[in-house]
Design an enzyme around this catalytic site. Structure first.
Site, PDB file in Angstrom:
ATOM      1  N   HIS A 280       0.831  -1.212   0.000  1.00 48.74           N
ATOM      2  CA  HIS A 280       0.000   0.000   0.000  1.00 48.74           C
ATOM      3  C   HIS A 280       0.864   1.260   0.000  1.00 48.74           C
ATOM      4  O   HIS A 280       1.816   1.385   0.766  1.00 48.74           O
ATOM      5  CB  HIS A 280      -1.023   0.002   1.135  1.00 48.74           C
ATOM      6  CG  HIS A 280      -0.483   0.051   2.523  1.00 48.74           C
ATOM      7  ND1 HIS A 280      -0.151   1.231   3.165  1.00 48.74           N
ATOM      8  CD2 HIS A 280      -0.248  -0.934   3.425  1.00 48.74           C
ATOM      9  CE1 HIS A 280       0.260   0.969   4.389  1.00 48.74           C
ATOM     10  NE2 HIS A 280       0.225  -0.338   4.572  1.00 48.74           N
ATOM     11  N   GLU A 326      -4.915   1.908   2.436  1.00 49.63           N
ATOM     12  CA  GLU A 326      -5.030   0.745   3.309  1.00 49.63           C
ATOM     13  C   GLU A 326      -5.182   1.164   4.756  1.00 49.63           C
ATOM     14  O   GLU A 326      -5.916   0.539   5.520  1.00 49.63           O
ATOM     15  CB  GLU A 326      -3.786  -0.153   3.157  1.00 49.63           C
ATOM     16  CG  GLU A 326      -3.857  -1.463   3.927  1.00 49.63           C
ATOM     17  CD  GLU A 326      -3.344  -1.389   5.354  1.00 49.63           C
ATOM     18  OE1 GLU A 326      -3.568  -2.337   6.116  1.00 49.63           O
ATOM     19  OE2 GLU A 326      -2.712  -0.368   5.716  1.00 49.63           O
ATOM     20  N   GLU A 327      -4.500   2.232   5.151  1.00 52.32           N
ATOM     21  CA  GLU A 327      -4.407   2.594   6.563  1.00 52.32           C
ATOM     22  C   GLU A 327      -5.739   3.000   7.179  1.00 52.32           C
ATOM     23  O   GLU A 327      -6.027   2.658   8.318  1.00 52.32           O
ATOM     24  CB  GLU A 327      -3.380   3.715   6.761  1.00 52.32           C
ATOM     25  CG  GLU A 327      -1.944   3.308   6.486  1.00 52.32           C
ATOM     26  CD  GLU A 327      -1.391   2.308   7.490  1.00 52.32           C
ATOM     27  OE1 GLU A 327      -2.140   1.868   8.384  1.00 52.32           O
ATOM     28  OE2 GLU A 327      -0.221   1.952   7.369  1.00 52.32           O
TER      29      GLU A 327
END
Length: 465
Positions: A280, A326-327
């Site tokens: 990511h 993604e985070e």
């Protein structure tokens, strides 16, 4: 003449050990990665020229443009950007916190806002503190002991677990759901012990959520460093009446458009069978995201380059995908899977690197028993490179949405003992990534991709009911 005959007989009886084709190809991959790797230079630019790449930020867009340009230079068959709408949350000015043991006597402690949190009131928030060991303690205390206070979640990561990701999983719920749960009991805010196995002064951020809670009911949430947590906990035991103050002015904005970055080598024999390798591209904003997950991105990019430059032409279509968000949302992984499904694409394999750029130890594999055994059967090919873990387990968050009965999902498994020293913190920076370890990871990934491409995946044998 007799001497010559004896020598001939001796040579005839001596076994000749020659490398197999697979051993030669894998050695070529490792040799290329360790003598002419590009991952470290790419990471240097991502980390030191661009920096933290929070979803929706200017730096995230710069990372998109830079990695696309670098993939273009590799001479792949196709490189493109896949649009995806992502959340935009900004930290604002640096957070500040202290606890007060008596009027005028204060001790500063390091904190940072959790990603997605609301701000405190403009002047900050000051209240008494109630310490808990986890969300389950809230019900035991009840509204009477929580209302009007700041809840301090102080469950540490379990140091006895060798798998540090299992230790992380055992306490991360207090970070993600702690504020929403505490608000139900009338808490004014929450402070969460950082997800970190060592004692230091770095607070670790990370995503949190409020579910469907109305905005006006949401309370601010911050992480406190492990040393700060220990100090606060010890002080509370001596003086339960202390006050805690913190100030943060973070803000959530409307979603903005960003992109997954995708590069592709078309398969020479089975172009409709797609294999993905990726990480990511977004990161948190406190450090520069070198381990999480700049390392995984540049390793994945180098997989395609290593195969090209060692003369291997994939039979199946090979894609590198640098996922966005993604985070704090997984929007990139979900979008990629959604588009693949809409297009009727046949994905057969996906490999993700999202556990840091440390020394590779092996893989965790989410696959049928047939495919698991096939991959485990290649273990001896990796043993010369000290790769020995071939365990059943998760593949990774971004490739997870691709999962179906026939997919093989794999996660690169580096040594994890130092990972949570840096995870989501200010010290997740370039100088903490070792060049050789990073390159070994890229070579390990490329070697597995080579074997999967050469031999293919196996159909799952379903048991009839």
């Amino acid at each position: 003449m007799r001497t010559i005959l004896l020598l001939a007989l001796l040579l005839a009886s001596t076994p000749f050990f020659s490398q197999t084709e697979d051993e030669k190809q894998i050695k070529a991959i490792y040799d290329k990665a360790l003598t002419d790797g590009k991952a470290y230079d790419w990471l240097d630019h991502l980390s030191n020229q661009i920096g933290g790449r929070l979803s929706g930020s200017v730096q995230a867009q710069q990372a998109v443009e830079y990695t696309k340009d670098q993939l273009d230079l590799l001479g792949l068959d196709r490189v493109w950007l896949q649009p995806v709408m992502v959340p935009k949350w900004m930290r604002g000015t640096p957070e500040f916190a202290y606890f007060e043991t008596k009027p005028g006597l204060t001790t500063n402690v390091p904190i940072c806002a959790l990603g997605g949190s609301v701000a405190t009131p403009d002047g900050g928030l000051k209240a008494s503190v109630v310490e808990v060991n986890g969300i389950e303690d809230l019900e035991k205390l009840g509204k009477e002991k929580i209302e009007g206070k700041i809840v301090f979640y102080n469950r540490p990561m379990d140091p006895t677990l060798i798998n540090t990701f299992a230790s992380y999983s055992g306490c991360v719920d207090q970070r993600y759901s702690g504020a929403a749960e505490a608000a139900k009991y009338g808490a004014l805010g929450v402070i969460v012990r950082s997800m970190n196995l060592r004692l230091d002064d770095y607070p670790h951020t990370g995503s949190m959520g409020y579910g469907d809670m109305p905005v006006n009911k949401r309370i601010p949430a911050a992480a406190i460093s492990t040393k700060g947590a220990e100090l606060l906990s010890g002080t509370l035991k001596l003086n339960p009446n202390i006050k805690f103050y913190f100030r943060q002015n973070c803000k959530q904005y409307e979603d903005v458009q960003s992109y997954n970055v995708i590069g592709e080598i078309k398969g020479s024999t089975y172009p409709n069978e797609i294999m993905v390798v990726g990480g990511h591209l977004d990161s948190w904003d406190l450090g520069d995201g070198s381990h999480d997950d700049g390392a995984g991105c540049v390793q994945s990019m180098d997989v395609l380059r290593l195969l090209k430059e060692t003369g291997y032409r994939p039979k199946r279509t090979l894609r590198v995908v640098l996922f966005m968000n993604e985070e704090n949302g997984l929007r990139g992984g979900n979008k990629y899977a959604e588009v693949a499904k809409d297009k009727g694409e046949n994905h057969v394999f996906a490999l993700e690197s999202d556990a840091g750029g440390f020394t590779p130890r092996g893989f965790t594999i989410d696959a049928s028993e047939e495919n698991l055994k096939q991959i485990q059967g290649w273990k001896e090919l990796f043993e010369p490179y000290l790769i020995h873990i071939f365990d059943k387990g998760g593949g990774g968050a971004d490739i997870g949405p691709l999962k179906d009965d026939n997919m093989v999902l794999v996660g690169l498994k580096p040594d994890t003992q130092r990972y949570f020293d840096h995870h989501h913190a200010e010290n997740d920076t370039f100088e903490h990534v070792n060049k050789r370890e990073l390159e070994l990871g890229a070579a390990t990934m490329a070697s597995l991709v080579y074997l999967i491409d050469k031999y293919g995946t196996l159909p799952s044998k379903k048991v009839k009911g």
